[in-house]
Scaffold this motif. Sequence first.
Motif, PDB file in Angstrom:
ATOM      1  N   SER A   2     -24.119 117.248  62.568  1.00 27.99           N
ATOM      2  CA  SER A   2     -23.534 117.719  63.818  1.00 27.99           C
ATOM      3  C   SER A   2     -24.406 118.781  64.456  1.00 27.99           C
ATOM      4  O   SER A   2     -25.276 119.358  63.835  1.00 27.99           O
ATOM      5  CB  SER A   2     -22.131 118.272  63.569  1.00 27.99           C
ATOM      6  N   ASP A   3     -24.136 119.027  65.743  1.00 26.28           N
ATOM      7  CA  ASP A   3     -24.884 120.044  66.475  1.00 26.28           C
ATOM      8  C   ASP A   3     -24.225 121.409  66.399  1.00 26.28           C
ATOM      9  O   ASP A   3     -24.688 122.347  67.023  1.00 26.28           O
ATOM     10  CB  ASP A   3     -25.027 119.633  67.947  1.00 26.28           C
ATOM     11  N   ARG A   4     -23.137 121.522  65.669  1.00 28.48           N
ATOM     12  CA  ARG A   4     -22.446 122.813  65.595  1.00 28.48           C
ATOM     13  C   ARG A   4     -23.304 123.822  64.851  1.00 28.48           C
ATOM     14  O   ARG A   4     -24.102 123.463  63.975  1.00 28.48           O
ATOM     15  CB  ARG A   4     -21.089 122.669  64.910  1.00 28.48           C
ATOM     16  N   PRO A   5     -23.154 125.091  65.198  1.00 31.26           N
ATOM     17  CA  PRO A   5     -23.917 126.116  64.468  1.00 31.26           C
ATOM     18  C   PRO A   5     -23.489 126.156  63.006  1.00 31.26           C
ATOM     19  O   PRO A   5     -22.322 125.936  62.678  1.00 31.26           O
ATOM     20  CB  PRO A   5     -23.531 127.423  65.159  1.00 31.26           C
ATOM     21  N   ARG A   6     -24.425 126.399  62.140  1.00 33.53           N
ATOM     22  CA  ARG A   6     -24.107 126.559  60.723  1.00 33.53           C
ATOM     23  C   ARG A   6     -23.329 127.852  60.549  1.00 33.53           C
ATOM     24  O   ARG A   6     -23.659 128.881  61.128  1.00 33.53           O
ATOM     25  CB  ARG A   6     -25.387 126.588  59.890  1.00 33.53           C
ATOM     26  N   ARG A   7     -22.283 127.789  59.719  1.00 36.42           N
ATOM     27  CA  ARG A   7     -21.400 128.940  59.508  1.00 36.42           C
ATOM     28  C   ARG A   7     -21.767 129.630  58.207  1.00 36.42           C
ATOM     29  O   ARG A   7     -21.782 129.005  57.148  1.00 36.42           O
ATOM     30  CB  ARG A   7     -19.945 128.485  59.494  1.00 36.42           C
ATOM     31  N   TYR A  30     -26.850 131.277  63.976  1.00 39.46           N
ATOM     32  CA  TYR A  30     -25.776 130.995  63.021  1.00 39.46           C
ATOM     33  C   TYR A  30     -24.465 131.586  63.513  1.00 39.46           C
ATOM     34  O   TYR A  30     -24.448 132.571  64.256  1.00 39.46           O
ATOM     35  CB  TYR A  30     -26.100 131.580  61.639  1.00 39.46           C
ATOM     36  N   GLU A  31     -23.367 130.994  63.070  1.00 37.17           N
ATOM     37  CA  GLU A  31     -22.047 131.553  63.329  1.00 37.17           C
ATOM     38  C   GLU A  31     -21.632 132.322  62.075  1.00 37.17           C
ATOM     39  O   GLU A  31     -21.619 131.770  60.977  1.00 37.17           O
ATOM     40  CB  GLU A  31     -21.047 130.437  63.620  1.00 37.17           C
TER      41      GLU A  31
END
Length: 123
Positions: A2-7, A30-31
């Motif tokens: 996915s393109d979501r920021p890594r948490r 990063y989140e």
Amino acid sequence: MSDRPRRILLVEDEPLVAMLEQEMLTEAGYEVVGPFSRLARAREAARSEAIDAATLDVNLFGEFVYPVAEILAVRGIPFAFLSGYGADAGGAFPDAPVLSKPFGSELLLQTIQGMLRQRMASG
């Protein structure tokens, strides 16, 4: 992928260090989940949050962070210890990276990237 920021779970009891680390991670895209400075809250976050990796201050106001590391290990989430105690701070987790305080953003980001690559490679 996915393109979501890594948490990234951030567990640190020193406010200035937590703020600096959070800034380093956020600026790198990063989140940040946290920071958490108390063991009980960090354990709950390790159990319940969707996270990709974690940085764990070894000593939280006199309590060792190893119970959080155990939860993360069971979940298959990589983590690194941050410590003023040196390389032996990993305790029962000899394969976990240990960053000695103070550390720079380059070392922190290299460590996070390595943990994320390791997690992707292992499934």
